[in-house]
Write an enzyme that holds these catalytic residues in place. Sequence first.
Site: not given
Ligand code: PMP
Length: 390
Positions: A140, A225, A254
Amino acid sequence: MEETYHKPFEKIKKVEDTYQLNTYNKLPFSIEKGEGVYVYDSNGKKYLDLYGGHAVALTGHCHPAVVKAVKEQVDKLLFYSNVVYSSVRADASEALINAAPSGMGKVFFCNSGSEANETAMKIGRRYTGRKKIIAMKNGFHGRTIGSLSATGLGSYRKQFSPVIEDFVFVEFGNIGEFERSLTEDTGTVILEPVQSMAGVEIAGDPYYLKLREICSKRGVVLVFDEIQTGLGRTGSWFFGDRLGIAPDIITLAKGLGGGIPVGGVIINDRISETIGPGEHGSTFGGGPVAMAAVKANLEVIKEEGLVQNAREAGRYIMRELGNFKNVKNVKGKGLLLGIEIEDAAGLRDYLLGRGIITGTSSKKNVLRLLPPLILKHDEIDIFLSALKDY
Ligand code: PMP
């Protein structure tokens, strides 16, 4: 906390449901206040937050040092863009790079995880001149078209196809499949070192070492990521630290701002030297309020020993859960944990009734814990004792 809020919850829900685009499944309460590992709803009910406000409250809710830094900044200047220098941006950049793996000497600030991943993939293309990006099945990376194109979890992409072409998906943890998927055209590989939404999947150490080795050999830009795993959550500042490796690019969001929205991309020196003015940008990226939060938040992580605490607290939870008959397995590292149990949503709802917030995942049998890194043993024991009665 005795305080209660004036609007009854039913009114809050009705108004929000009337005016907000219906894109979220929400838990049936309204959070109004937070303090450390606890949050309070509109009826004054107290919850132990093992979901960490969606992995955001890394240093706890409303850490006094972060709140103070933000308040002071708000009084001075709300915003000016990157067209000028900023002392607080200078300090936040220095603090983040001091914590980063050696050889990763530059940061680009943005506003969210999706934007950080967009930036990383753009840089990967720009640096290699190769357009193909390898991503992981069940990974994700966000909801914008680019980050969604890298997202392997089917449920998120389904209704939006076709997304961007040139993405190839391989099985996370399978180094052979990764190597076989490389072509002349492959410029970038992006992965969560621990696949969180997928149910907290982690690979064996040799996988990461081999991935680093192959990417170096083939000139492929390796992007971790670390939007969930970064800044201490898995027991080291960054995931690769424990293994003595670093990717070429790390994306963050985050918990970076301790609750204030901010994203960051850390880039190694070889790549950053090739990037010049005008090639990328973001109006709000590096804004003073977010930078004040980042600086204070990073200082808290360091000064309160939260990286070590995440490691130790995670070990304690894993060890104790080993004694529970209804727990089949515990996956993950530090304070990013997946608890295998028959019905995760059922357990999540039961725990909510006991005043404990946890998270589910894309796997029906995995309950996720993403608590603040300040979590102590007696707070963990509240969770363990509720689980014992389940
Ligand atoms: N990468 C990961 C691993 C995530 O957990 C998330 C959010 N859940 C994102 C990217 C996307 O982040 P945002 O919602 O701040 O765009």
